[in-house]
Design an enzyme around this catalytic site. Structure first.
Site, PDB file in Angstrom:
ATOM      1  N   ILE A   1      -0.711  -5.712   0.844  1.00 55.71           N
ATOM      2  CA  ILE A   1       0.297  -5.078   1.974  1.00 55.71           C
ATOM      3  C   ILE A   1       0.299  -3.555   1.199  1.00 55.71           C
ATOM      4  CG2 ILE A   1       2.667  -4.617   2.889  1.00 55.71           C
ATOM      5  CD1 ILE A   1       2.459  -7.536   3.678  1.00 55.71           C
TER       6      ILE A   1
ATOM      7  N   ASP B   1      -3.463   1.049   3.964  1.00 57.72           N
ATOM      8  CA  ASP B   1      -2.435   1.840   4.597  1.00 57.72           C
ATOM      9  C   ASP B   1      -2.027   1.371   5.695  1.00 57.72           C
ATOM     10  OD1 ASP B   1      -5.719   3.770   3.473  1.00 57.72           O
ATOM     11  OD2 ASP B   1      -3.355   3.628   2.677  1.00 57.72           O
TER      12      ASP B   1
ATOM     13  N   SER C   1       0.494   2.159  10.569  1.00 59.07           N
ATOM     14  CA  SER C   1      -0.600   3.059  10.700  1.00 59.07           C
ATOM     15  C   SER C   1      -0.160   3.732  10.211  1.00 59.07           C
ATOM     16  CB  SER C   1      -1.402   3.099  11.696  1.00 59.07           C
ATOM     17  OG  SER C   1      -2.583   4.114  11.504  1.00 59.07           O
ATOM     18  N   ARG C   2       0.030   3.995   8.625  1.00 62.67           N
ATOM     19  CA  ARG C   2       0.545   5.421   8.053  1.00 62.67           C
ATOM     20  C   ARG C   2      -0.101   6.624   8.223  1.00 62.67           C
ATOM     21  NH1 ARG C   2       2.321   2.445   2.500  1.00 62.67           N
ATOM     22  NH2 ARG C   2       2.177  -0.112   2.799  1.00 62.67           N
ATOM     23  N   VAL C   3      -1.576   5.774   8.983  1.00 55.51           N
ATOM     24  CA  VAL C   3      -2.247   7.330   9.142  1.00 55.51           C
ATOM     25  C   VAL C   3      -1.674   8.253  10.163  1.00 55.51           C
ATOM     26  CG1 VAL C   3      -4.587   8.374   9.937  1.00 55.51           C
ATOM     27  CG2 VAL C   3      -4.460   6.519   7.905  1.00 55.51           C
TER      28      VAL C   3
END
Lengths: 123, 520
Positions: free
Chosen positions: B349, B353, B378-380
């Protein structure tokens, strides 16, 4: 681990020109008795056998395909730096010779070349 | 036949043995897939070695048995090395000669791998013959540096509404799929592969599915499903089944990454799915313990984090100067009893991303995909969404969050005020709308249209429990009667004013037709 160290030390001492193996073993026993570690003796013997076996595999060896080629093969092997005067006959080489020393293999045999030809043709 | 014989005759006639000098060692002991080798003082880490059976055999014996067993040097010790055997351990015996090959472990890569099933050494296992026209690439490579990368801003559509709307994935991203056994992790991965069929061929990513420690029957079923759907035309399967040596299960993800990097460096997009990395960690633990490396937490070796970080860092979106290609990674991790705070899950984790967290409870309640939207991220984010999807999906996460808070009150439905009841009904409809059957990914324009309908209240005339079937009818309706609207969304990737008007007109027509069919 400790047994291996003792075995290696004993082996190194035994390789010296003026070494007396029986005396070396006696001294080792006295030392171990003084340190109260006589129990290590069987494992030291085992480790010593392992070291001897390893060294056997690494000692110089020249193999030739037949007896007639011994002299010529030894000359060629010595010329490239293999330090030995003994050779063994190994008919499976077909022709030529092969030498091993200190982890290096020098292969000048017909067997190796024929296997390579076979692989080149069939792949 | 005669030409082959003539060729052999010529070669033998011209035979002059050539002196070859090689560094060799001798197998001291072997067991459990590990060989202890004396010698090889100059061997380097990860170097390939060859266990040479021809040394002690006659020419006839050597030609009869053409097995070549390779090894990978993983421990460098004072008086020798330890190597994992890459193949059948029964081919290696004590006293056998071992030759250094002077190169790192490399596998064949190339366009000819597409459509094939291979093992981690790149050897075909699908019975379709040898793979030709390949180049060798080292299996372990350093990941691209910061300056060679560009931001992730091109979407990778999974075809799953819940993911594309709320947890969007971009090309070059690493998105973890995590959950207990049997909750639909592999289903999400396979549906993503199937959905790439709706992408235009020019921008369609090459998909690589890496099966690690899986049952061979499961992998065979997956290959059959992909073949039936026509997805094997752009997919490569790398398989290291449960019955394969631990070394193969350890190497398989790296092989998949190497194959993907080949396409990435050509300026193409690639998607690699590692199913699953928990099994790779277990295989690595087994190898490390047999190599006498000191065990750490849960008996894993101390560098188990590095195992996954160096693998996943190879996923990237390259800069224009480097060709602009991308490698997207979807690693899968299996948890035990939903524990995402265990050692390996927390490691992965922290590397990826974002994660898609699947819950067994939701799965059993019938919510499929069983995505826990609250814990998934979702870090994007919306950088990886088309304008069309951004427009329609903005409110969904908030609505679902509000619904989850009110869900507990559903049991007291008779005592609730109208506004709360409305929110609960809306949340239930949204949840139903996000349900999706296995193997039915949607093109993104259909997703956008359906989600538009949901957030703008077009399903309000249906009971919450009827929303799923209403949605299926809506999809059919749009395909038949509003195809040009969908095509426009697909082309422009946005829902402008004109498109919105056309879409609303189509949705009004759908509601009217459904209402009239009910009254009739």
């Amino acid at each position: 681990m400790t047994s291996t160290f003792f075995a290696q030390a004993l082996y190194n001492l035994a390789q010296k020109d003026d070494a007396n193996p029986k005396q070396l073993v006696k001294k080792l026993e006295e030392y171990l008795a003084r340190k109260n570690r006589l129990k290590l003796l069987p494992s030291i013997l085992q480790a010593l056998r392992k070291i001897e076996l390893q060294q056997e595999k690494l000692t110089p060896l020249v193999e030739v395909a037949n007896e007639q080629e011994i002299a010529k093969s030894l000359k060629e092997a010595v010329a490239i730096g293999v330090h030995t005067t003994k050779a063994k006959v190994n008919p499976s080489l077909i022709a030529g010779w092969r030498a091993t020393e200190n982890g290096k293999l020098y292969d000048n045999s017909a067997k190796r070349s024929l296997i390579e030809i076979y692989r080149k043709i069939t792949t | 036949m005669e030409s082959i014989i003539k060729r052999i005759e010529d070669e033998i006639a011209a035979l002059t043995p050539i002196l070859r000098e090689e560094e060799t060692g001798v197998v001291r002991s072997t067991g459990d897939g590990i060989a202890e080798i004396d010698g090889l003082e100059n061997a380097v880490m990860n170097e390939m070695v060859l266990f040479d059976p021809t040394f002690d055999r006659t020419l006839e014996e050597a030609i009869k048995d053409e097995t070549q067993t390779y090894g990978l040097v993983l421990n460098l010790e004072e008086d020798g090395v330890r190597a994992v055997i890459l193949g059948d351990s029964s081919n290696v015996y004590e006293g056998m000669r071992v030759r250094r090959l002077g190169r790192l472990l490399s596998i064949p890569v190339g366009d000819s791998l597409v459509g094939r099933v291979v093992n981690p050494l790149g050897e075909p296992v699908d019975g379709k013959g040898p793979i030709l026209k390949t180049t060798l690439m080292p299996i372990e490579r350093e990941a691209y540096g910061v300056m060679d990368r560009s931001p992730v801003n091109v979407p990778l559509h999974t075809g799953i509404k819940a993911i594309d709307a709320m947890i969007p994935i971009g090309r070059g991203q690493r998105e973890l799929i995590i959950g207990d056994r049997g909750v639909g992790k592999t289903t999400i991965a396979i549906d993503t592969i199937l959905n790439q069929k709706s992408e235009p061929e020019a921008t369609r990513p090459i998909c690589i599915y890496v099966a690690i420690g899986q049952k061979e029957s499961k992998t065979a079923r997956i290959v059959a499903d992909l073949t039936e759907a026509g997805a094997m035309d752009y997919t490569i399967v790398v398989t290291a089944p449960a019955s394969s040596p631990a070394a193969f299960q350890f190497l398989a993800p790296f092989a998949g990454a190497t194959i993907g990097e080949h396409f990435m460096e050509q300026g193409k997009d690639a998607l690699v799915i590692y199913d699953d990395l928990s099994k790779q960690a277990v295989a690595y633990r087994q190898m490390a313990l047999l190599l006498r490396r000191p065990p750490g937490r849960e008996a894993y070796p101390g560098d188990v984090f590095y195992l996954h970080s160096r693998l996943l860092e190879r996923a990237a979106k390259l800069s224009k100067e480097k060709g602009g290609g991308s490698l997207t990674a979807l690693p899968i991790i299996e948890t035990q009893e939903g524990d995402i705070s265990a050692y390996i899950p927390t490691n992965v984790i922290s590397i990826t991303d974002g994660q898609i967290f699947l819950l067994a409870d939701l799965f059993n309640k019938g919510q499929r995909p069983a995505i826990d939207v609250g814990n998934s991220v979702s870090r994007v984010g919306s950088s990886a969404q088309t304008k069309a999807m951004k427009k329609v999906s903005g409110k969904i996460k908030l609505e679902l969050a509000q619904f989850r808070e009110l869900e507990a009150f559903m049991q007291f439905a008779s005592d609730l005020d109208a506004d709360t009841k409305k929110r609960i009904d809306s949340g239930q409809r949204m949840t139903q709308m996000l349900n999706q059957p296995q193997g039915k990914p949607l093109p993104f324009e259909t997703e956008a249209a359906v989600i538009f309908a949901a957030v703008n209240g077009y399903f309000d005339s249906f009971e919450p429990s009827q929303t799923s079937s209403a949605e299926v009818h809506l999809q059919d309706f749009l395909q038949r009667e509003a195809k040009e609207v969908l095509e426009k969304i697909s082309e422009t990737k946005t829902i402008d004013e004109e498109t919105e008007t056309q879409l609303r007109t189509a949705l009004d027509a759908f509601i009217k037709r459904t209402a009239s069919s009910h009254t009739a």
